[in-house]
Design an enzyme around this catalytic site. Sequence first.
Site, PDB file in Angstrom:
ATOM      1  N   GLU A  70       0.806  -1.222   0.000  1.00 14.17           N
ATOM      2  CA  GLU A  70       0.000   0.000   0.000  1.00 14.17           C
ATOM      3  C   GLU A  70       0.842   1.277   0.000  1.00 14.17           C
ATOM      4  OE1 GLU A  70      -2.350  -3.398   1.595  1.00 14.17           O
ATOM      5  OE2 GLU A  70      -0.395  -2.514   2.133  1.00 14.17           O
ATOM      6  N   PHE A  95      -5.641   0.331   5.797  1.00 18.53           N
ATOM      7  CA  PHE A  95      -4.362   0.343   5.090  1.00 18.53           C
ATOM      8  C   PHE A  95      -4.170   1.658   4.334  1.00 18.53           C
ATOM      9  CE2 PHE A  95      -4.949  -4.534   4.615  1.00 18.53           C
ATOM     10  CZ  PHE A  95      -4.710  -4.692   5.976  1.00 18.53           C
TER      11      PHE A  95
END
Length: 330
Positions: A70, A95
């Site tokens: 991410e 995330f």
Amino acid sequence: MIEFNKRNIRAWSIMGISPSIWSIALEEIINESEKPENMKILTADLERYSGLGRINNLHQNLVYNLGIAEQNMVGVAAGLSLEGFQVFMTTYAPFMTYRCADQIRHFMGNLKLPMVAVGSAAGFSAGMSGNALLALNDIAFMRAVPNMVVLSPADCTEAIKLMLAAARLNQPVYMRFCGTTGLPVVYQQDYMLEIGKPVQLIEGNTIAILATGTTIVHEALDAASQIEKMTGILPSVYDVHTIKPMNPDNYVEIFKKNQLIVTVEEHSIIGGLGSAIAELMVTNGHPKLQVMIGAEDRQYKLGDRAFMLEQAGLKAELIANKIVDRYKGV
């Protein structure tokens, strides 16, 4: 052009927000764009979950799956944005925010790159997966990032409209949503949406309920009906789809007209909608009694979303009871 009719609205609510924004809204954005080749959509191993498969099949070289990385995704998005691309990115809300906090703060906040970040499965949505997957503080973080617009749709119809609006803003945007498929409908037909301005769903008196988020706004509407039966008072209900920015001009009359201000959100009561409204009331000289309904500063027993919403008091009957108890104590 997207048709906001009952048939489509029902279909969107059944299939959920992810397919709605990435298949319906994004297709509209592509069609409106003079240079669709300058658009890029990034995902962190959630292409299938996010409903991006259809767009990927229809438009080659538009969607990039960067795997479970991410922070790298945000860095790639920033590089593309600096090269002139219009960039959208998506992953699970915890995330997109906590894990990528430094990248978000620097690239979207400090550099003000006009990237649109979509955080899915926010709030209690991923309760079956453990505490690491809960996103109950994401609004608090994103509100504090300079230049960030923070959006929270009430249903799939509003998610589509907010996605279209976000694409036109040309500034950093974070949109979060809760739940998956089969979401309740708040808007049965098309309506006017303006970033920063809440939508009044019920015109009442004495009590104002300001709610945000999928399922939660619907629960607030049901709670208002129950409060009227219990007290004879019909509260006003507002859908607060924009947590930041909030134009004070759109809220002053709400504060003036009501004795009790209630905020309802699938988020911590620390730093979320409740905090934003409290700040707005005090800084604009209209302090009123306020009830904040949301996730309290504690751990909850893990389970499915419905189970966790019940624990947090985010079901209509529990919301109504809490508001009536506080109003009677005034």
